[in-house]
Design an enzyme around this catalytic site. Sequence first.
Site, PDB file in Angstrom:
ATOM      1  N   HIS A 198      -5.093  32.688 -56.941  1.00  0.00           N
ATOM      2  CA  HIS A 198      -4.486  32.231 -55.561  1.00  0.00           C
ATOM      3  C   HIS A 198      -5.511  31.455 -54.801  1.00  0.00           C
ATOM      4  O   HIS A 198      -5.881  30.619 -54.231  1.00  0.00           O
ATOM      5  CB  HIS A 198      -3.259  32.735 -55.171  1.00  0.00           C
TER       6      HIS A 198
ATOM      7  N   ASP B 233      -1.441  37.511 -60.696  1.00  0.00           N
ATOM      8  CA  ASP B 233      -2.556  36.956 -59.591  1.00  0.00           C
ATOM      9  C   ASP B 233      -3.955  37.325 -60.498  1.00  0.00           C
ATOM     10  O   ASP B 233      -4.696  37.602 -59.185  1.00  0.00           O
ATOM     11  CB  ASP B 233      -1.830  37.223 -58.111  1.00  0.00           C
TER      12      ASP B 233
ATOM     13  N   SER C  84      -9.503  38.668 -50.163  1.00  0.00           N
ATOM     14  CA  SER C  84      -8.797  38.384 -51.785  1.00  0.00           C
ATOM     15  C   SER C  84      -9.611  38.139 -52.801  1.00  0.00           C
ATOM     16  O   SER C  84     -10.780  37.311 -53.124  1.00  0.00           O
ATOM     17  CB  SER C  84      -7.631  37.431 -51.559  1.00  0.00           C
TER      18      SER C  84
END
Length: 485
Positions: free
Chosen positions: A131, A161, A235
């Site tokens: 992402h 992911d 992230s």
Amino acid sequence: MKKNKKFIISGILLLLIGVTIGLVISSKFDFQTKGFSEDYQISKESQELLSKIGNAMAEVIQAVRPSVVNIYTTKKIKRQGIPFPFNDPFFRRFFDDEFGGLFNRPKEFTQTALGSGVIVDPSGYILTNYHVIKGADEIKVKLYDKKVFDGTLVGYDAKTDIAVIKIKSNGLRAIKWGDSDKLKVGETVIAIGNPYGLNLTVTRGIVSATGRANVGIADYEDFIQTDAAINPGNSGGPLVNVSGELVGINTAIFSTTGGYQGIGFAIPSNMAKVVMDSLIKNKKVIRGWLGVTVQDLDTEMAKASGLKEIKGAVVTDIQDGSPAEKAGLMRKDIIISFNGKEVEDAAHLRNLVVSTPPGKTVNMEIIRGGKRYTITATIGELGAEQMVSESESVLAGIYVEDLTSKIRSQLHIPKKINGVIISSIDPDSPADGLLMRGDVIMEINNEKINSVKDFVRVSKKVKNDAIIWFFRDGRVSYITLKVGQ
């Protein structure tokens, strides 16, 4: 009257006594406070202990930080202009000239985002979240020494992911791999990343839980839960243990405000490595396949099977011709261990299977009729779900699988309908909102689609518009997907 005077005098005396006691206590407290602040000292042993802990953490961070990178992405977004309200050529020319083509002409915007990543190979391979780079037209990577490189997408896996990018550089500081299976609840971990664009921010916490599934973040979930502060921008960054080893990739937070609230999730390093290696070697993720449908074990089933703990996965269905059928697995079997690892629940078994290389022979311990058996199975390849990887294709982001007899029966699809069934669609896919999960794609640009291989082959040839015939809710329809729509 005398009584009233006595009461008044008594009240005054009590008041004076209270004030006197208060002054004495206050002066004593002040004396003790002053004495405490002036006389109390921290012991040398305590100082040395805290100093050793601080120095140890600093050493870990010093070793790891050069492996952490900033990732900046840009994405161009096209939006249609405002419909022109007049048909007269004079007005059209006037508005085009005076307002810079406000009407009708498509507008292009540049969207930027940032995240983190970690160097896993000295030759320039970097691990991050899907992402973080999803839909990016340009990827920039900033190293610890502030050098900036162009990043090339090697591959990604939306199911976990995970994404792998590469930069043209050698001799980089690669992080050491840790064994996430050995993590224990309560163990100290450190998260490093770039929250809110603040370079190389370090936070410390503990492992709050392991094996978190059904969180709703990815299709294959086996998250490490931690209270180490993770915020937007973290992230893709590393979660490391006290040995400076990579044990997880920071992925998401649980939050009702958008900010950190004490619950963060990281993808275990063992899962990330399997996905990464497959992406680098095969340009796609090759997953193991057993061919069973399983369900969590409940209290009643565990008790009836003589199990003391509610651990395991109950087999509820077996696919025809699958490795499970060939191995002799049966409905109602309880799988309690897989390839030497104790099975916690259905989600855990699923992750164990897909992480197993196809062709590998594994032993499974099962409970059948209250007795224990060991069954051997050769894991197959999960080739059902595939996606067109070319980002420029209008069919990018569509996952499909072969239309089996079981799926036909479950979804009441007529025998005359042939094609592939959509299992999921990425949110940024051109097909999102037009096609949907459960649609059967029958034809693309006049070419019949009878299998996943057909879908991939035909889709790779599609660069511009695609006319798709599909089956949904008992009827056949078609749509046209256009580039840039």
